[in-house]
Design a protein around this motif. Structure first.
Motif, PDB file in Angstrom:
ATOM      1  N   TRP A  30      -2.736  -0.986  -8.958  1.00  0.00           N
ATOM      2  CA  TRP A  30      -2.078  -0.958 -10.268  1.00  0.00           C
ATOM      3  C   TRP A  30      -0.568  -0.882 -10.112  1.00  0.00           C
ATOM      4  O   TRP A  30       0.172  -1.578 -10.802  1.00  0.00           O
ATOM      5  CB  TRP A  30      -2.586   0.235 -11.082  1.00  0.00           C
ATOM      6  CG  TRP A  30      -1.784   0.473 -12.321  1.00  0.00           C
ATOM      7  CD1 TRP A  30      -0.761   1.353 -12.498  1.00  0.00           C
ATOM      8  CD2 TRP A  30      -1.914  -0.211 -13.569  1.00  0.00           C
ATOM      9  NE1 TRP A  30      -0.252   1.275 -13.760  1.00  0.00           N
ATOM     10  CE2 TRP A  30      -0.945   0.321 -14.445  1.00  0.00           C
ATOM     11  CE3 TRP A  30      -2.773  -1.214 -14.033  1.00  0.00           C
ATOM     12  CZ2 TRP A  30      -0.802  -0.123 -15.756  1.00  0.00           C
ATOM     13  CZ3 TRP A  30      -2.640  -1.652 -15.334  1.00  0.00           C
ATOM     14  CH2 TRP A  30      -1.658  -1.112 -16.180  1.00  0.00           C
ATOM     15  N   TYR A  31      -0.108  -0.047  -9.212  1.00  0.00           N
ATOM     16  CA  TYR A  31       1.330   0.202  -9.087  1.00  0.00           C
ATOM     17  C   TYR A  31       2.088  -0.995  -8.508  1.00  0.00           C
ATOM     18  O   TYR A  31       3.309  -1.062  -8.615  1.00  0.00           O
ATOM     19  CB  TYR A  31       1.567   1.461  -8.254  1.00  0.00           C
ATOM     20  CG  TYR A  31       1.162   2.697  -9.007  1.00  0.00           C
ATOM     21  CD1 TYR A  31       1.978   3.240  -9.988  1.00  0.00           C
ATOM     22  CD2 TYR A  31      -0.073   3.296  -8.776  1.00  0.00           C
ATOM     23  CE1 TYR A  31       1.599   4.350 -10.708  1.00  0.00           C
ATOM     24  CE2 TYR A  31      -0.462   4.414  -9.489  1.00  0.00           C
ATOM     25  CZ  TYR A  31       0.377   4.944 -10.463  1.00  0.00           C
ATOM     26  OH  TYR A  31      -0.017   6.033 -11.179  1.00  0.00           O
ATOM     27  N   ALA A  51       7.854  -5.627 -11.012  1.00  0.00           N
ATOM     28  CA  ALA A  51       8.842  -5.629 -12.095  1.00  0.00           C
ATOM     29  C   ALA A  51      10.163  -5.020 -11.638  1.00  0.00           C
ATOM     30  O   ALA A  51      11.235  -5.434 -12.095  1.00  0.00           O
ATOM     31  CB  ALA A  51       8.300  -4.871 -13.303  1.00  0.00           C
ATOM     32  N   ALA A  52      10.087  -4.026 -10.745  1.00  0.00           N
ATOM     33  CA  ALA A  52      11.300  -3.364 -10.251  1.00  0.00           C
ATOM     34  C   ALA A  52      11.873  -4.041  -9.010  1.00  0.00           C
ATOM     35  O   ALA A  52      12.832  -3.553  -8.421  1.00  0.00           O
ATOM     36  CB  ALA A  52      10.988  -1.900  -9.928  1.00  0.00           C
ATOM     37  N   GLN A 103       2.645   0.472   3.892  1.00  0.00           N
ATOM     38  CA  GLN A 103       3.358   1.414   3.015  1.00  0.00           C
ATOM     39  C   GLN A 103       2.548   1.704   1.759  1.00  0.00           C
ATOM     40  O   GLN A 103       2.511   2.843   1.272  1.00  0.00           O
ATOM     41  CB  GLN A 103       4.730   0.861   2.661  1.00  0.00           C
ATOM     42  CG  GLN A 103       5.724   0.917   3.806  1.00  0.00           C
ATOM     43  CD  GLN A 103       7.030   0.223   3.482  1.00  0.00           C
ATOM     44  OE1 GLN A 103       7.049  -0.864   2.863  1.00  0.00           O
ATOM     45  NE2 GLN A 103       8.141   0.833   3.880  1.00  0.00           N
ATOM     46  N   TRP A 104       1.866   0.705   1.223  1.00  0.00           N
ATOM     47  CA  TRP A 104       1.018   0.940   0.049  1.00  0.00           C
ATOM     48  C   TRP A 104      -0.152   1.865   0.414  1.00  0.00           C
ATOM     49  O   TRP A 104      -0.540   2.726  -0.375  1.00  0.00           O
ATOM     50  CB  TRP A 104       0.495  -0.376  -0.513  1.00  0.00           C
ATOM     51  CG  TRP A 104       1.485  -1.106  -1.371  1.00  0.00           C
ATOM     52  CD1 TRP A 104       1.995  -2.359  -1.176  1.00  0.00           C
ATOM     53  CD2 TRP A 104       2.093  -0.622  -2.579  1.00  0.00           C
ATOM     54  NE1 TRP A 104       2.869  -2.685  -2.183  1.00  0.00           N
ATOM     55  CE2 TRP A 104       2.950  -1.638  -3.055  1.00  0.00           C
ATOM     56  CE3 TRP A 104       2.002   0.571  -3.294  1.00  0.00           C
ATOM     57  CZ2 TRP A 104       3.708  -1.490  -4.214  1.00  0.00           C
ATOM     58  CZ3 TRP A 104       2.757   0.719  -4.461  1.00  0.00           C
ATOM     59  CH2 TRP A 104       3.590  -0.294  -4.904  1.00  0.00           C
ATOM     60  N   ASP A 105      -0.703   1.694   1.599  1.00  0.00           N
ATOM     61  CA  ASP A 105      -1.773   2.590   2.029  1.00  0.00           C
ATOM     62  C   ASP A 105      -1.265   4.024   2.159  1.00  0.00           C
ATOM     63  O   ASP A 105      -1.958   4.980   1.796  1.00  0.00           O
ATOM     64  CB  ASP A 105      -2.354   2.121   3.368  1.00  0.00           C
ATOM     65  CG  ASP A 105      -3.215   0.873   3.231  1.00  0.00           C
ATOM     66  OD1 ASP A 105      -3.685   0.597   2.110  1.00  0.00           O
ATOM     67  OD2 ASP A 105      -3.394   0.166   4.239  1.00  0.00           O
ATOM     68  N   LEU A 106      -0.045   4.180   2.672  1.00  0.00           N
ATOM     69  CA  LEU A 106       0.546   5.514   2.779  1.00  0.00           C
ATOM     70  C   LEU A 106       0.799   6.099   1.400  1.00  0.00           C
ATOM     71  O   LEU A 106       0.599   7.307   1.181  1.00  0.00           O
ATOM     72  CB  LEU A 106       1.853   5.434   3.576  1.00  0.00           C
ATOM     73  CG  LEU A 106       2.548   6.767   3.887  1.00  0.00           C
ATOM     74  CD1 LEU A 106       1.652   7.670   4.720  1.00  0.00           C
ATOM     75  CD2 LEU A 106       3.875   6.521   4.596  1.00  0.00           C
ATOM     76  N   TYR A 107       1.230   5.262   0.465  1.00  0.00           N
ATOM     77  CA  TYR A 107       1.428   5.705  -0.922  1.00  0.00           C
ATOM     78  C   TYR A 107       0.114   6.231  -1.502  1.00  0.00           C
ATOM     79  O   TYR A 107       0.067   7.300  -2.118  1.00  0.00           O
ATOM     80  CB  TYR A 107       1.945   4.526  -1.750  1.00  0.00           C
ATOM     81  CG  TYR A 107       2.117   4.807  -3.224  1.00  0.00           C
ATOM     82  CD1 TYR A 107       3.243   5.476  -3.697  1.00  0.00           C
ATOM     83  CD2 TYR A 107       1.159   4.402  -4.151  1.00  0.00           C
ATOM     84  CE1 TYR A 107       3.406   5.727  -5.042  1.00  0.00           C
ATOM     85  CE2 TYR A 107       1.315   4.649  -5.506  1.00  0.00           C
ATOM     86  CZ  TYR A 107       2.445   5.305  -5.947  1.00  0.00           C
ATOM     87  OH  TYR A 107       2.605   5.570  -7.283  1.00  0.00           O
ATOM     88  N   ASP A 108      -0.977   5.492  -1.304  1.00  0.00           N
ATOM     89  CA  ASP A 108      -2.287   5.942  -1.764  1.00  0.00           C
ATOM     90  C   ASP A 108      -2.652   7.294  -1.162  1.00  0.00           C
ATOM     91  O   ASP A 108      -3.146   8.196  -1.848  1.00  0.00           O
ATOM     92  CB  ASP A 108      -3.352   4.911  -1.378  1.00  0.00           C
ATOM     93  CG  ASP A 108      -3.582   3.871  -2.452  1.00  0.00           C
ATOM     94  OD1 ASP A 108      -2.994   3.993  -3.545  1.00  0.00           O
ATOM     95  OD2 ASP A 108      -4.354   2.926  -2.208  1.00  0.00           O
ATOM     96  N   TYR A 120      -8.297  -0.305  -8.507  1.00  0.00           N
ATOM     97  CA  TYR A 120      -6.945   0.154  -8.795  1.00  0.00           C
ATOM     98  C   TYR A 120      -6.931   1.394  -9.686  1.00  0.00           C
ATOM     99  O   TYR A 120      -7.962   1.819 -10.230  1.00  0.00           O
ATOM    100  CB  TYR A 120      -6.137  -0.971  -9.446  1.00  0.00           C
ATOM    101  CG  TYR A 120      -6.766  -1.557 -10.695  1.00  0.00           C
ATOM    102  CD1 TYR A 120      -6.548  -1.006 -11.957  1.00  0.00           C
ATOM    103  CD2 TYR A 120      -7.585  -2.684 -10.614  1.00  0.00           C
ATOM    104  CE1 TYR A 120      -7.125  -1.533 -13.094  1.00  0.00           C
ATOM    105  CE2 TYR A 120      -8.166  -3.230 -11.745  1.00  0.00           C
ATOM    106  CZ  TYR A 120      -7.937  -2.649 -12.987  1.00  0.00           C
ATOM    107  OH  TYR A 120      -8.527  -3.184 -14.117  1.00  0.00           O
ATOM    108  N   HIS A 121      -5.754   1.950  -9.848  1.00  0.00           N
ATOM    109  CA  HIS A 121      -5.526   3.152 -10.650  1.00  0.00           C
ATOM    110  C   HIS A 121      -6.053   2.968 -12.070  1.00  0.00           C
ATOM    111  O   HIS A 121      -5.646   2.057 -12.785  1.00  0.00           O
ATOM    112  CB  HIS A 121      -4.027   3.428 -10.682  1.00  0.00           C
ATOM    113  CG  HIS A 121      -3.625   4.716 -11.315  1.00  0.00           C
ATOM    114  ND1 HIS A 121      -3.960   5.940 -10.780  1.00  0.00           N
ATOM    115  CD2 HIS A 121      -2.885   4.984 -12.429  1.00  0.00           C
ATOM    116  CE1 HIS A 121      -3.458   6.903 -11.536  1.00  0.00           C
ATOM    117  NE2 HIS A 121      -2.806   6.357 -12.537  1.00  0.00           N
TER     118      HIS A 121
END
Length: 509
Positions: A355-356, A362-363, A371-376, A427-428
């Motif tokens: 989701w993020y 957009a940003a 990095q996305w896995d670490l964010y999760d 996703y979220h």
């Protein structure tokens, strides 16, 4: 006022079809209330926009909620939603991906108002003597995105399928600056007090709707999940808790930072002057902002820079440490068992970041798949692990899950070289349609038979917990309690649900 909750199982009665001519008037502290038949489940009575607190305007702006009490004989036709406190991403799936995103992110052009403190109820056969479990839902949205009219949270399907009372507080707590102002001299985190006030209203009035006030379960997703965990530390005698998402992903603001965000960028724009921070100015500053019109406040708040993080910026106005509703030392409190000792069901999705990635696009933020896995891991898996671990250490009945659903009609986008190979995945927020039974209504595309089966299973499991938080999941679904040592937890995987035993062997449920 203290809320007392206990466990009590009562048999439910056979219920007649509800319709507009047979629905009784429900006598509540908000007046005589009449609902209507839910649009897609006509045996369910739907009550929309019931006020539980006075409009937080004028002197009540930024103040704790003031209980709404209707004049004697007042009547309310609960047939309308209450107002909310309120470069395209490529490769959305067709035809449902963009529609799902708009519904979940509240990009549906709903009107907004500060007069937002109301709730919605779905129940079969209101006024009957049998008392059903009550599920009260707090919506997500980083404490800034409204959730009115959202097909994600329509309680009609869950109320019909499982014969429970479903309540959404999805239009009825203050968001952004109105709920988390940082205003000098004002009570902080009033949005969390709004949630408390809503549940107090439920406790005092739900019997008329067929609900059992001694069996109230609060549950939430994203910011709503954080709200539930905040509640468990602030009000330690609270109801049985369930989260569909781990808490404290966005760290609460420190008081100096929160006041700075309010005083310098915001008030300077409203008052046209720089504030020196003197305490003597507190009352004049508060009066100034309370006198401003809502459009001016929103415009000024929108110009306050977002708070930076390593991944995605945090919302500017969100919970702050006040040591009453939000604390600075959660790990120490959890280790000491200073939380409500009531059963918990907690979990998260397999690829919350799916989701993020929309916000990151957009940003213009580019992160690697690693990095996305670490964010999760840091934002979801670890908080869920910690909060459940401490509950287990203190003997609290605790269950933990991970959701893997990736359905054709709910998929946001497919994987590409530029966006990563996985697509949106689980996703979220994507488990919400399973719990509420709303996937087809959200997407506009018919569910697969397997998807329907998963939704039915998850609705039943959530309600088994609400009916008997101590034993319901084990007795009805053979779910083992969470064991941090063996990582014993449930996995929701399409076609089958499994749990891992202490030896990490998967066992089919």
């Amino acid at each position: 006022m203290r809320i007392t909750f206990s466990l009590l199982f009562l048999a439910t009665a056979t219920l007649a079809r509800a319709n507009e001519t047979s629905l009784p008037l429900i006598d509540t502290t908000s007046g005589l209330i009449r609902g209507h038949s839910a649009p897609n489940r006509t045996c369910v009575a739907e009550f929309l926009g019931i006020k539980y607190a006075a409009a937080p305007i004028g002197e009540l702006r930024f103040a704790p909620p003031n209980r709404f009490t209707a004049p004697s004989g007042a009547f309310y036709e609960a047939s309308k939603w209450n107002l909310a406190d309120t470069d395209w991403f490529p490769n959305f799936t067709e035809p449902s991906g963009l529609r799902v995103w708009k519904n979940f992110a509240a990009q549906n052009n709903n009107p907004s108002s500060e007069d937002c403190l109301a709730l919605n109820i779905w129940t079969k056969g209101p006024g009957i003597s049998a008392k059903k479990p009550v599920l009260v839902y707090f919506h997500g949205g980083r404490f800034t995105i409204p959730g009115p009219h959202s097909p994600f949270f329509s309680g009609q399907y869950l109320a019909d399928t499982e014969n429970v009372v479903v309540i959404t507080v999805n239009t009825s707590y203050r968001l952004g600056i109105f709920g988390f102002s940082g205003a000098p001299g004002a009570t902080q985190n009033v949005a969390l007090l709004d949630q408390r006030s809503a549940v107090e209203w439920v406790r005092d009035n739900i019997e008329g709707f067929g609900g059992d006030p001694s069996r109230i379960t609060i549950f939430g997703q994203s910011a709503g999940g954080s709200s539930v965990d905040y509640w468990s530390f602030a009000w330690r005698g609270g109801p049985h808790r369930r989260r569909t998402d781990p808490s404290v992903r966005d760290l609460p603001q420190l008081p100096p930072e929160h006041k700075r965000v309010f005083r310098e960028p915001l008030v300077q724009r409203l008052a046209g002057r720089r504030l020196r921070g003197a305490e003597s100015e507190a009352s004049s500053v508060l009066a100034c902002v309370r006198a401003a019109d809502v459009v001016t406040i929103l415009a000024a708040a929108a110009k306050v820079p977002a708070l930076p993080t390593l991944a995605l910026p945090q919302a500017t106005f969100h919970p702050t440490i006040d040591n009453a509703t939000v604390f600075a030392d959660y790990e120490a409190r959890a280790a000491a068992g200073r939380f409500a000792r009531v059963p918990m069901l907690a979990g998260n999705n397999d690829f919350e970041a799916g989701w993020y990635k929309l916000s990151a696009w957009a940003a213009r933020t580019n992160l690697t798949e690693a990095q996305w896995d670490l964010y999760d891991e840091r934002a979801f898996t670890c908080p869920s692990s910690y909060t459940t671990k401490y509950r287990v250490q203190h003997g609290v009945p605790t269950w933990r899950y991970r959701y893997f659903g990736d359905w054709d009609n709910l998929r946001l986008y497919n994987g590409t070289a530029g966006l990563g190979p996985r697509g949106s995945g689980a996703y979220h927020g994507s488990e919400l349609e399973m719990v509420f039974g709303t996937a087809q209504g959200v997407s506009g595309v018919k569910n697969s038979p397997t998807e329907d089966a998963m939704s039915k299973y998850m609705m039943g499991a959530w309600v088994a917990f609400a009916r008997d938080p101590q034993r319901g999941l084990l007795a009805d679904y053979a779910w083992p309690r969470y064991d941090p040592a063996g990582e014993l937890m449930v996995f929701f995987i399409p076609h089958r649900s499994v749990y891992l035993d202490a030896s990490h062997n998967k066992t089919l449920i």
